[in-house]
Design an enzyme around this catalytic site. Structure first.
Site, PDB file in Angstrom:
ATOM      1  N   GLU A  54       0.860  -1.187   0.000  1.00 18.07           N
ATOM      2  CA  GLU A  54       0.000   0.000   0.000  1.00 18.07           C
ATOM      3  C   GLU A  54       0.890   1.228   0.000  1.00 18.07           C
ATOM      4  O   GLU A  54       1.955   1.237   0.639  1.00 18.07           O
ATOM      5  CB  GLU A  54      -0.914   0.022   1.234  1.00 18.07           C
ATOM      6  N   ASN A 380     -12.011  -3.032   0.081  1.00 16.84           N
ATOM      7  CA  ASN A 380     -10.935  -3.293   1.043  1.00 16.84           C
ATOM      8  C   ASN A 380     -11.491  -3.656   2.409  1.00 16.84           C
ATOM      9  O   ASN A 380     -11.618  -4.824   2.732  1.00 16.84           O
ATOM     10  CB  ASN A 380     -10.013  -2.077   1.137  1.00 16.84           C
ATOM     11  N   GLU A 381     -11.855  -2.646   3.200  1.00 11.31           N
ATOM     12  CA  GLU A 381     -12.393  -2.925   4.545  1.00 11.31           C
ATOM     13  C   GLU A 381     -13.792  -2.329   4.623  1.00 11.31           C
ATOM     14  O   GLU A 381     -14.023  -1.367   5.334  1.00 11.31           O
ATOM     15  CB  GLU A 381     -11.511  -2.272   5.610  1.00 11.31           C
TER      16      GLU A 381
HETATM   17  O1  AHR Z   1      -2.280  -1.389   6.731  1.00 12.68           O
HETATM   18  C1  AHR Z   1      -2.744  -0.127   7.108  1.00 12.68           C
HETATM   19  C2  AHR Z   1      -4.244  -0.015   6.983  1.00 12.68           C
HETATM   20  O2  AHR Z   1      -4.878  -0.861   7.880  1.00 12.68           O
HETATM   21  C3  AHR Z   1      -4.819  -0.418   5.659  1.00 12.68           C
HETATM   22  O3  AHR Z   1      -4.774   0.610   4.752  1.00 12.68           O
HETATM   23  C4  AHR Z   1      -6.231  -0.755   5.985  1.00 12.68           C
HETATM   24  O4  AHR Z   1      -6.773  -1.717   5.115  1.00 12.68           O
HETATM   25  C5  AHR Z   1      -6.165  -1.198   7.420  1.00 12.68           C
HETATM   26  O5  AHR Z   1      -7.097  -0.540   8.180  1.00 12.68           O
END
Ligand code: AHR
Length: 666
Positions: A54, A380-381
């Site tokens: 990321e 993603n989340e």
């Molecule tokens: O890894 C850091 C962050 O943690 C990521 O961007 C996210 O998916 C998670 O909350």
């Protein structure tokens, strides 16, 4: 004899005796560690251990992407951020950021520099919190330059922190009225960690400048404008099964118009539109106002990197939902088509023939052959019914057109909260392929959850442990450190993932990279500065699992289960590497005492003496690696003495041990 002194001596002797007895008690009773080599369990997926990239902590710009100039295209909202004016007292000149007749519509600003020629006048770039320059290495400078008036001459300089000129080149004869890419080569005569790039007008004249760029000649695979070779090497050394990209929260964006859009990250780099990085402003305690995404590392480069290091690409796409920790903005369901189309087009970009529209874009970038994309993440989340509704639409469209693509769905940001408990049954009902789970917790959570997957439904969706890391202090605490204890906790947990390889098909630590001068999130697997990078103990735990994956799980038992106190502190898994004909035992001893083990390889008749023990250990749980001591906590390989179907082995305190034994069975 003085009675007091005598008593003191007796007491000291007694204490030594008690300590020795306690030590013997702790070390004397060996455990029986039985590996059922003749009763193989499930297959371990080749994608079991992967990496998660990321663009957080300056992971791309200021990290993996080797560009040394920050704000090279003057597109930051503060267009001169990263630059200072060089204007000695006699100099008469002007700097202005303009937008008329730009290089292209995605890159609408440029710098006009005008000098009366009374003295040198120019600008200086600080790089990403300091430019790393290696002595005697070659650096390639380039810029788009347009002559406005006069016959200006530019001096391009690499300078040290104190302004000492380390290398210089001259440029002149610019094209009037037309942008032209101009190049120069520089070789600094000394190393500098906080160097700068100066662009100086030395006589009277006026020029427009854009895309002012400086790259080391030496990059990964020596690609011009490529990636930092030392950082990619650390990734290649992991031999990862997959790479998940581009995030993380940056996929979502704090609002939808700040989401990651892969189509904006391909094609000529000067046409890739800059976007603010959400980690610029996410943490009030770690503001990073100079954090933007140039997308020099874009989707083509991600796919190429996966190909280079031999892992499967796993892109994650926005599913019409902005980050629910931020705005939670939703794309209405009746407007989701555009998002779904982006996903369909991505499959074509990766796998389509060169005569297809998106396959053609890939081919135009120099890759005729497909990238063999096999999986893709949707969101993603995300959480709630809104996610399920959107995931279902993505799945219908993607499975309809590309049934062979495995879809990764998500289960929110926590491994066990209400959001997680809502999502899992819904995804099971939808027959999801594989569900991404995330967990950031303190080391004890990982030690206590090594049996998490033992009871998972074998018939349901598979698991991708897509983000996990032990936090030495607390989640998002800036005091978190990459200690040996964290690495052992993760390794203990990984033995549980491996034992359950029929359910858990993929796992990746997160985040991957952190620039020591510009991070937002800690802990991280690999730390870098402008000149160096090093792997943490967690990196080496990942490396040991990944490079010693094995292809088949072997049942393993441990009697009695040793404890280093109230909680279990010894964890073990075993596998067989069919191709190498080896049994691989991985064990974590998180206690301060050694664990003596009588290892039985059931079903094994002969063992080659050339067995190996690979040990990651250190004296204290708090031990870490650093730029000064990058290999303080790193694996050491030695021959495994006395290897046979029965062998005795002492697992040293605070260690992750991998035993590799070439064995043949009955
Ligand atoms: O890894 C850091 C962050 O943690 C990521 O961007 C996210 O998916 C998670 O909350």
């Amino acid at each position: 004899m003085n009675l007091g002194l005598h008593m003191k001596r007796i007491t000291v002797c007694l204490l030594i005796f008690i300590a020795a007895a306690a030590h013997l008690a702790a070390t004397a009773a060996p455990i029986k560690l039985t590996v059922q080599a003749g009763t193989p369990g499930p297959q371990i997926s080749p994608t079991m251990w992967g990496i998660f990239f990321e663009d957080v902590n300056f992971g791309a710009d200021g990290g993996l992407y080797a560009e040394l100039v920050k704000n090279r295209s003057f597109e930051f909202p503060d267009p001169l951020m990263g630059w200072i004016k060089l204007s000695p007292s006699l100099a008469k000149g002007e700097l202005s950021v303009l937008a008329e007749s730009p290089l292209n519509g995605n890159n609408p600003h440029y710098l006009r520099m005008k000098s009366e020629g009374t003295a040198d006048f120019g600008i200086s770039n600080e790089g990403f919190r300091g430019m790393g320059l290696h002595a005697d290495e070659t650096y390639d400078f380039s810029a788009q330059i347009r002559l406005v008036s006069g016959a200006p001459r530019l001096a391009i300089q690499l300078v040290g922190e104190d302004g000492t000129v380390l290398a210089e080149a001259k440029l002149e004869d610019f094209s009037p009225g037309a942008w032209k890419k101009c190049n120069a080569t520089l070789k600094p005569n000394a190393q500098e960690s906080k160097g700068r790039l100066n662009v100086i007008l030395q006589n009277k004249g006026e020029v427009d400048l854009d895309m002012i760029s400086l790259f080391p000649r030496h990059t990964w695979k020596e690609r011009p404008g490529g990636l930092r070779a030392d950082m990619v090497q650390l990734l290649a050394d992991l031999k990862p099964g997959f790479m998940r990209f581009p995030g993380g929260c940056i996929v979502e964006g704090s609002e939808l118009d700040r989401r990651y859009q892969w189509k904006n990250t391909i094609g000529p780099i000067e046409e890739r539109k800059l976007l603010v990085d959400r980690w610029n402003y996410e943490f009030i305690h770690r503001p990073t106002p100079d954090y933007y995404q140039s997308f020099g590392l874009g989707f083509f480069e991600f796919f190429q990197l996966c190909e280079d290091i031999g892992c499967e690409p796993l892109p994650i796409l926005n599913c019409g939902m902005a980050c629910q920790f931020n705005s939670g903005e939703l794309c209405p369901l009746d407007q989701l088509e555009r998002y779904i189309q982006d996903a369909l087009d991505l499959v074509e970009f990766a796998n389509g023939p060169p005569d297809s529209p998106w396959g053609g874009r890939r081919a135009a970038m120099g890759h005729q052959e497909p990238f063999h994309l096999k999986m893709m993440g949707v969101g993603n989340e995300q959480w709630g019914p809104q996610y399920i509704e959107r995931y279902a639409r993505f799945a219908k469209a993607l499975k309809g057109k590309y049934p062979e693509i495995m879809l990764v769905s998500d289960s929110g940001p926590s491994p066990d909260d209400d959001r997680f408990k809502f999502l899992w049954p819904k995804l099971r009902e939808l027959h999801a392929d594989i569900v991404d789970e995330h967990c950031y917790a303190n080391p004890s959570w990982f030690f206590e959850n090594t049996h998490r997957y033992d009871a998972y439904d074998r018939a349901g969706p598979k698991v991708f442990m897509g983000e996990y890391a032990a936090q030495s202090v607390a989640v998002v605490s800036p005091k978190n450190r990459n200690t040996l204890e964290c690495a052992l906790a993760e390794a203990a947990y990984m033995t549980g993932l491996e034992r359950n390889a029929d359910v858990v098909r993929m796992a990746s630590y997160a985040p991957l990279f952190a620039n020591a001068g510009a991070w937002q999130w800690t802990p991280d697997m690999i730390w870098v500065n402008s000149l160096q990078c090093f792997g943490t103990p967690s990196y080496y735990a990942q490396l040991l699992f990944s490079r010693n994956r094995g292809s088949t799980v072997l049942p393993v038992s441990c009697e009695p289960p040793p404890t280093g106190g109230a909680a279990p502190s010894f964890f073990v898994s075993a596998a067989r590497d069919e191709a190498a004909g080896e049994i691989i035992i991985k064990a974590v001893n998180a206690s301060q005492e050694p664990v003596e083990a009588a290892v039985e390889l059931e079903g094994v008749t002969s063992v080659s003496p050339a067995a190996q023990a690979i040990v990651l250990a250190s004296a204290r749980l708090s031990d870490q690696n650093s730029f000064e001591e990058p290999a303080k906590v790193s694996p050491k390989t030695s021959p495994l003495e006395g290897a046979g179907p029965h062998l005795d082995y002492q697992f040293q305190p605070y260690s992750l041990v991998v035993l590799r034994i070439h064995a043949t069975g009955k």
